[in-house]
Motif scaffolding. Sequence first.
Motif, PDB file in Angstrom:
ATOM      1  N   HIS A 178       0.830  -1.199   0.000  1.00 46.03           N
ATOM      2  CA  HIS A 178       0.000   0.000   0.000  1.00 46.03           C
ATOM      3  C   HIS A 178       0.865   1.249   0.000  1.00 46.03           C
ATOM      4  O   HIS A 178       1.770   1.396   0.837  1.00 46.03           O
ATOM      5  CB  HIS A 178      -0.922   0.011   1.228  1.00 46.03           C
ATOM      6  CG  HIS A 178      -1.836   1.188   1.286  1.00 46.03           C
ATOM      7  ND1 HIS A 178      -1.547   2.321   2.021  1.00 46.03           N
ATOM      8  CD2 HIS A 178      -3.028   1.430   0.681  1.00 46.03           C
ATOM      9  CE1 HIS A 178      -2.513   3.195   1.886  1.00 46.03           C
ATOM     10  NE2 HIS A 178      -3.434   2.680   1.075  1.00 46.03           N
ATOM     11  N   SER A 225      -4.125  -7.875 -11.725  1.00 43.94           N
ATOM     12  CA  SER A 225      -4.635  -7.361 -12.998  1.00 43.94           C
ATOM     13  C   SER A 225      -5.003  -8.486 -13.958  1.00 43.94           C
ATOM     14  O   SER A 225      -5.859  -8.305 -14.830  1.00 43.94           O
ATOM     15  CB  SER A 225      -3.599  -6.442 -13.648  1.00 43.94           C
ATOM     16  OG  SER A 225      -2.382  -7.129 -13.874  1.00 43.94           O
ATOM     17  N   THR A 265      -8.047  -4.071 -11.659  1.00 37.94           N
ATOM     18  CA  THR A 265      -7.146  -3.048 -12.184  1.00 37.94           C
ATOM     19  C   THR A 265      -7.270  -1.685 -11.506  1.00 37.94           C
ATOM     20  O   THR A 265      -6.494  -0.774 -11.819  1.00 37.94           O
ATOM     21  CB  THR A 265      -7.379  -2.868 -13.695  1.00 37.94           C
ATOM     22  OG1 THR A 265      -8.763  -2.535 -13.910  1.00 37.94           O
ATOM     23  CG2 THR A 265      -7.055  -4.149 -14.445  1.00 37.94           C
ATOM     24  N   TRP A 266      -8.259  -1.509 -10.602  1.00 37.13           N
ATOM     25  CA  TRP A 266      -8.425  -0.191  -9.973  1.00 37.13           C
ATOM     26  C   TRP A 266      -7.149   0.230  -9.252  1.00 37.13           C
ATOM     27  O   TRP A 266      -6.496  -0.573  -8.583  1.00 37.13           O
ATOM     28  CB  TRP A 266      -9.578  -0.211  -8.980  1.00 37.13           C
ATOM     29  CG  TRP A 266      -9.899   1.159  -8.426  1.00 37.13           C
ATOM     30  CD1 TRP A 266     -10.805   2.048  -8.916  1.00 37.13           C
ATOM     31  CD2 TRP A 266      -9.284   1.787  -7.288  1.00 37.13           C
ATOM     32  NE1 TRP A 266     -10.794   3.208  -8.158  1.00 37.13           N
ATOM     33  CE2 TRP A 266      -9.875   3.074  -7.156  1.00 37.13           C
ATOM     34  CE3 TRP A 266      -8.297   1.402  -6.389  1.00 37.13           C
ATOM     35  CZ2 TRP A 266      -9.522   3.960  -6.148  1.00 37.13           C
ATOM     36  CZ3 TRP A 266      -7.912   2.292  -5.380  1.00 37.13           C
ATOM     37  CH2 TRP A 266      -8.543   3.553  -5.276  1.00 37.13           C
ATOM     38  N   ASN A 267      -6.797   1.513  -9.382  1.00 44.47           N
ATOM     39  CA  ASN A 267      -5.627   2.031  -8.690  1.00 44.47           C
ATOM     40  C   ASN A 267      -5.705   3.547  -8.638  1.00 44.47           C
ATOM     41  O   ASN A 267      -6.617   4.159  -9.211  1.00 44.47           O
ATOM     42  CB  ASN A 267      -4.335   1.586  -9.382  1.00 44.47           C
ATOM     43  CG  ASN A 267      -3.304   1.126  -8.372  1.00 44.47           C
ATOM     44  OD1 ASN A 267      -3.191   1.693  -7.284  1.00 44.47           O
ATOM     45  ND2 ASN A 267      -2.544   0.091  -8.724  1.00 44.47           N
ATOM     46  N   VAL A 314       2.040   3.899  -7.401  1.00 43.68           N
ATOM     47  CA  VAL A 314       0.589   3.741  -7.299  1.00 43.68           C
ATOM     48  C   VAL A 314       0.192   3.356  -5.878  1.00 43.68           C
ATOM     49  O   VAL A 314       1.027   2.930  -5.079  1.00 43.68           O
ATOM     50  CB  VAL A 314       0.068   2.683  -8.293  1.00 43.68           C
ATOM     51  CG1 VAL A 314       0.213   3.179  -9.722  1.00 43.68           C
ATOM     52  CG2 VAL A 314       0.795   1.355  -8.109  1.00 43.68           C
ATOM     53  N   LEU A 315      -1.096   3.494  -5.597  1.00 44.54           N
ATOM     54  CA  LEU A 315      -1.592   3.249  -4.245  1.00 44.54           C
ATOM     55  C   LEU A 315      -1.530   1.779  -3.851  1.00 44.54           C
ATOM     56  O   LEU A 315      -1.191   1.449  -2.723  1.00 44.54           O
ATOM     57  CB  LEU A 315      -3.038   3.750  -4.139  1.00 44.54           C
ATOM     58  CG  LEU A 315      -3.680   3.679  -2.758  1.00 44.54           C
ATOM     59  CD1 LEU A 315      -2.946   4.588  -1.785  1.00 44.54           C
ATOM     60  CD2 LEU A 315      -5.155   4.050  -2.839  1.00 44.54           C
ATOM     61  N   ILE A 316      -1.857   0.883  -4.809  1.00 47.08           N
ATOM     62  CA  ILE A 316      -1.939  -0.548  -4.490  1.00 47.08           C
ATOM     63  C   ILE A 316      -1.100  -1.338  -5.483  1.00 47.08           C
ATOM     64  O   ILE A 316      -1.210  -1.153  -6.693  1.00 47.08           O
ATOM     65  CB  ILE A 316      -3.394  -1.049  -4.536  1.00 47.08           C
ATOM     66  CG1 ILE A 316      -4.292  -0.203  -3.622  1.00 47.08           C
ATOM     67  CG2 ILE A 316      -3.473  -2.517  -4.122  1.00 47.08           C
ATOM     68  CD1 ILE A 316      -5.757  -0.481  -3.800  1.00 47.08           C
ATOM     69  N   SER A 317      -0.295  -2.247  -4.977  1.00 47.83           N
ATOM     70  CA  SER A 317       0.558  -3.056  -5.835  1.00 47.83           C
ATOM     71  C   SER A 317      -0.261  -3.995  -6.707  1.00 47.83           C
ATOM     72  O   SER A 317      -1.355  -4.429  -6.322  1.00 47.83           O
ATOM     73  CB  SER A 317       1.521  -3.886  -4.988  1.00 47.83           C
ATOM     74  OG  SER A 317       0.797  -4.764  -4.132  1.00 47.83           O
ATOM     75  N   ASP A 318       0.256  -4.287  -7.893  1.00 46.41           N
ATOM     76  CA  ASP A 318      -0.369  -5.296  -8.749  1.00 46.41           C
ATOM     77  C   ASP A 318      -0.084  -6.689  -8.198  1.00 46.41           C
ATOM     78  O   ASP A 318      -0.932  -7.569  -8.211  1.00 46.41           O
ATOM     79  CB  ASP A 318       0.150  -5.163 -10.179  1.00 46.41           C
ATOM     80  CG  ASP A 318      -0.621  -6.013 -11.168  1.00 46.41           C
ATOM     81  OD1 ASP A 318      -1.788  -6.367 -10.881  1.00 46.41           O
ATOM     82  OD2 ASP A 318      -0.078  -6.330 -12.240  1.00 46.41           O
TER      83      ASP A 318
END
Length: 201
Positions: free
Chosen positions: A45, A168, A173-175, A183-187
Amino acid sequence: MGIFSRKESTPTASAPAAVNPDLAALSGEYTIDPAHSTIGFVARHAMVTNVKGGFQDFTGTLSLDGAKPEQSTANIDVTMQSIETGNADRDGHLKSADFFKTDEFPTMTFRSTKVEALGGDDYRITGDLSLLGVTKPLTIDLEFNGAAKDPFGNERVGFEGKAEILRSEWGLTWNAALETGGVLISDKIKLLFDISAIKNA
């Protein structure tokens, strides 16, 4: 899960991994005990910390062949509404259309397709993970934690496992972009399994 499904033949023969002879006595049908099992995940996060969560409602069965682990199977069904991360607002967001769309896709499933004995207490199970209407292969590395009879006469086996996925690939895919980059959340998501299963009568 650590003694599970059909092993594919290979064109070149290789020496099979040694199988613990004590496992032969464990062959049979088992039901996962959710009260003493965990299906969890870890996501990065804001590029700086890990957020952990899990699912509180799930069912599963194991068909174990201790003498021939590659012939074993595993099935798990997870109720997506039961996701819990310790924060009600975050849990609500995860259930929404941005993530798991739990009203439309209430269940996540895993069905094993292959099991390999790696030697000692280590196994590898591959199967189909179905989530958000997408089915893709998932490979889990497992360690057999042992077997015991509990005070109520239940014969139990335990496995601990881990895997990594790219969310993803299942349409998650939301980020949100960070001002400092990233980005806020790792893939990449880490999956964690701690399974206790009871042998069926």
